[in-house]
Scaffold this motif. Structure first.
Motif, mmCIF file in Angstrom:
data_model
loop_
_atom_site.group_PDB
_atom_site.id
_atom_site.type_symbol
_atom_site.label_atom_id
_atom_site.label_comp_id
_atom_site.label_asym_id
_atom_site.label_seq_id
_atom_site.Cartn_x
_atom_site.Cartn_y
_atom_site.Cartn_z
ATOM 1 N N PRO A 19 0.784 -1.229 0.093
ATOM 2 C CA PRO A 19 0.101 0.064 -0.138
ATOM 3 C C PRO A 19 0.731 1.450 0.087
ATOM 4 O O PRO A 19 0.440 2.429 -0.281
ATOM 5 C CB PRO A 19 -0.707 -0.078 1.113
ATOM 6 N N GLY A 100 -9.184 5.149 -8.793
ATOM 7 C CA GLY A 100 -9.205 5.337 -7.461
ATOM 8 C C GLY A 100 -9.478 4.165 -6.615
ATOM 9 O O GLY A 100 -9.157 3.435 -5.810
ATOM 10 N N VAL A 101 -10.900 3.796 -7.266
ATOM 11 C CA VAL A 101 -11.341 2.649 -6.617
ATOM 12 C C VAL A 101 -10.745 1.225 -6.626
ATOM 13 O O VAL A 101 -10.513 0.390 -5.997
ATOM 14 C CB VAL A 101 -12.937 2.525 -7.286
ATOM 15 N N HIS A 103 -7.529 1.240 -6.751
ATOM 16 C CA HIS A 103 -6.335 1.136 -6.162
ATOM 17 C C HIS A 103 -6.405 1.696 -4.548
ATOM 18 O O HIS A 103 -5.501 2.315 -3.842
ATOM 19 C CB HIS A 103 -5.360 1.948 -6.831
ATOM 20 N N ARG A 104 -7.840 1.630 -4.330
ATOM 21 C CA ARG A 104 -8.195 2.239 -2.885
ATOM 22 C C ARG A 104 -7.401 1.474 -1.787
ATOM 23 O O ARG A 104 -7.432 2.443 -0.590
ATOM 24 C CB ARG A 104 -9.699 1.908 -2.739
ATOM 25 N N ARG A 105 -6.909 0.409 -1.987
ATOM 26 C CA ARG A 105 -6.207 -0.236 -0.721
ATOM 27 C C ARG A 105 -4.871 0.547 -0.187
ATOM 28 O O ARG A 105 -4.314 0.409 0.625
ATOM 29 C CB ARG A 105 -5.947 -1.851 -1.146
ATOM 30 N N ARG A 106 -4.338 1.153 -1.204
ATOM 31 C CA ARG A 106 -3.168 2.269 -1.003
ATOM 32 C C ARG A 106 -3.636 3.249 -0.153
ATOM 33 O O ARG A 106 -2.752 3.487 0.825
ATOM 34 C CB ARG A 106 -2.611 2.806 -2.313
ATOM 35 N N ASN A 107 -4.517 3.932 -0.441
ATOM 36 C CA ASN A 107 -5.326 5.082 0.604
ATOM 37 C C ASN A 107 -6.615 5.584 0.081
ATOM 38 O O ASN A 107 -6.805 5.542 -1.438
ATOM 39 C CB ASN A 107 -4.412 6.226 0.284
ATOM 40 N N ARG A 108 -7.374 5.254 0.860
ATOM 41 C CA ARG A 108 -8.947 5.827 0.612
ATOM 42 C C ARG A 108 -9.161 7.141 -0.025
ATOM 43 O O ARG A 108 -9.898 7.424 -0.602
ATOM 44 C CB ARG A 108 -9.822 5.687 1.784
ATOM 45 N N ALA A 109 -8.030 7.973 0.140
ATOM 46 C CA ALA A 109 -8.103 9.259 -0.269
ATOM 47 C C ALA A 109 -8.160 9.365 -1.840
ATOM 48 O O ALA A 109 -8.598 10.197 -2.482
ATOM 49 C CB ALA A 109 -6.897 10.358 0.132
ATOM 50 N N VAL A 111 -9.882 7.531 -3.712
ATOM 51 C CA VAL A 111 -11.144 7.465 -4.038
ATOM 52 C C VAL A 111 -11.996 8.679 -3.534
ATOM 53 O O VAL A 111 -12.608 9.430 -4.357
ATOM 54 C CB VAL A 111 -12.027 6.286 -3.508
ATOM 55 N N VAL A 112 -11.789 9.228 -2.450
ATOM 56 C CA VAL A 112 -12.538 10.344 -1.791
ATOM 57 C C VAL A 112 -12.182 11.512 -2.684
ATOM 58 O O VAL A 112 -13.209 12.165 -2.978
ATOM 59 C CB VAL A 112 -12.397 10.482 -0.459
#
Length: 302
Positions: A19, A100-101, A103-109, A111-112
């Protein structure tokens, strides 16, 4: 027992697929392209405002009734290019959300932040359509600008996260100063739309000229907005000095040059009045200053 890899300076390095590893190069490019497009749209929007070019393309989405593209004149061409780039942002922002979705496991930001940028861009686009179709009031215009500014900040921050997914936000002195400058400048720009008259340069994302324009709001509101902008200018100048004393980078030199240019052009406009060229330089210059203060603060916080 497994041991973390270390870089040449002894610090832990990212393990491929972890991550904390930077996002794929294509994703960094996509996020950067989306952020750049939003910034360009803001700069073109300030150009349209400074030259009153929006009235030269009276229809939407085409420029004229029965004709999509504009005639070969500066104002309608600028307005039409502004619309085309604005429309393309939605596609890039949707692609960024999907990336982003994935690769969301890297950082939820990851996606957000693109979602915030997408919503901001869509909101600004709707207000842009409303402006051409039937016009909007000053409150709606201020929300339009605020949405675009939030979209720009969110997407640039998302790009930094693609490069450093595991990094937090470090509140160094320069970061605190930069955040204060960004918040103050944004408040002043949004406030300018609320107090500016329809024929006043105050509404076009310029720095404070301390000269009341045609149709500007009652004196008290105008004075407050100009004072807030002056504070933002002083914070920006202080930030430039802090950065140049700490290190000298191309981006910091560019920011310093833009600050000097905008101040000089502002003095000329205040003393002798504005033409389209001076108005555009002043308005676009302030958009770029805000962008460089934003991105420089994000860089300092990593």
């Amino acid at each position: 027992m497994a041991h973390a890899k270390t870089s040449g300076n002894g610090r832990p390095s990212s393990i491929p697929g972890s991550p904390t590893e930077p996002a794929p190069r294509w994703m960094q490019v996509l996020f950067a392209a989306t952020a750049v497009l939003i910034t360009i749209t803001l700069a073109l929007g300030s150009t349209v405002c400074a030259t009153d070019a929006s009235a030269s393309c009276p229809n939407w989405p085409g420029c004229y009734v029965g004709k999509l593209t504009p005639s070969a004149h500066t104002q309608p061409v600028v307005e039409f290019i502004h619309r085309v780039i604005s429309s393309s942002i939605g596609l890039f922002a949707v692609a960024s959300v999907l990336a982003g979705v994935a690769h969301r496991r890297r950082n939820r930001a990851l996606v957000v932040l693109p979602v915030i940028a997408l919503l901001g861009a869509l909101t600004s686009g709707v207000f842009g359509m409303m402006t051409i179709k039937w016009g909007i009031n000053s409150v709606e215009a201020s929300l339009d600008l605020l949405a675009a500014l939030i979209a720009m900040g969110a997407m640039w921050r998302a790009w930094f996260v693609t490069r450093h997914p595991g990094a937090g936000w470090t509140w160094r002195p320069r970061v605190r100063w930069g955040v204060a400058a960004v918040v103050t400048l944004m408040a002043a720009h949004v406030g300018a739309v609320l107090v500016a008259g329809s024929s006043s340069l105050t509404r076009c994302m310029g720095w404070a000229l301390f000269v009341r324009g045609v149709g500007d709001a009652p004196l008290a509101g105008w004075v407050v907005q100009q004072a807030v902008m002056a504070v933002g200018e002083l914070l920006t100048i202080g930030l430039v000095v802090m950065r140049l004393r700490h290190r000298v980078t191309l981006w910091d030199l560019l920011l310093a040059a833009l600050v000097v240019m905008v101040l000089v052009v502002g003095v000329v406009i205040a003393a002798a009045g504005a033409n389209d060229g001076l108005a555009v330089v002043h308005a676009v210059g302030t958009v770029l200053i805000l962008n460089l203060v934003m991105t420089g603060t994000m860089r300092d916080a990593v």
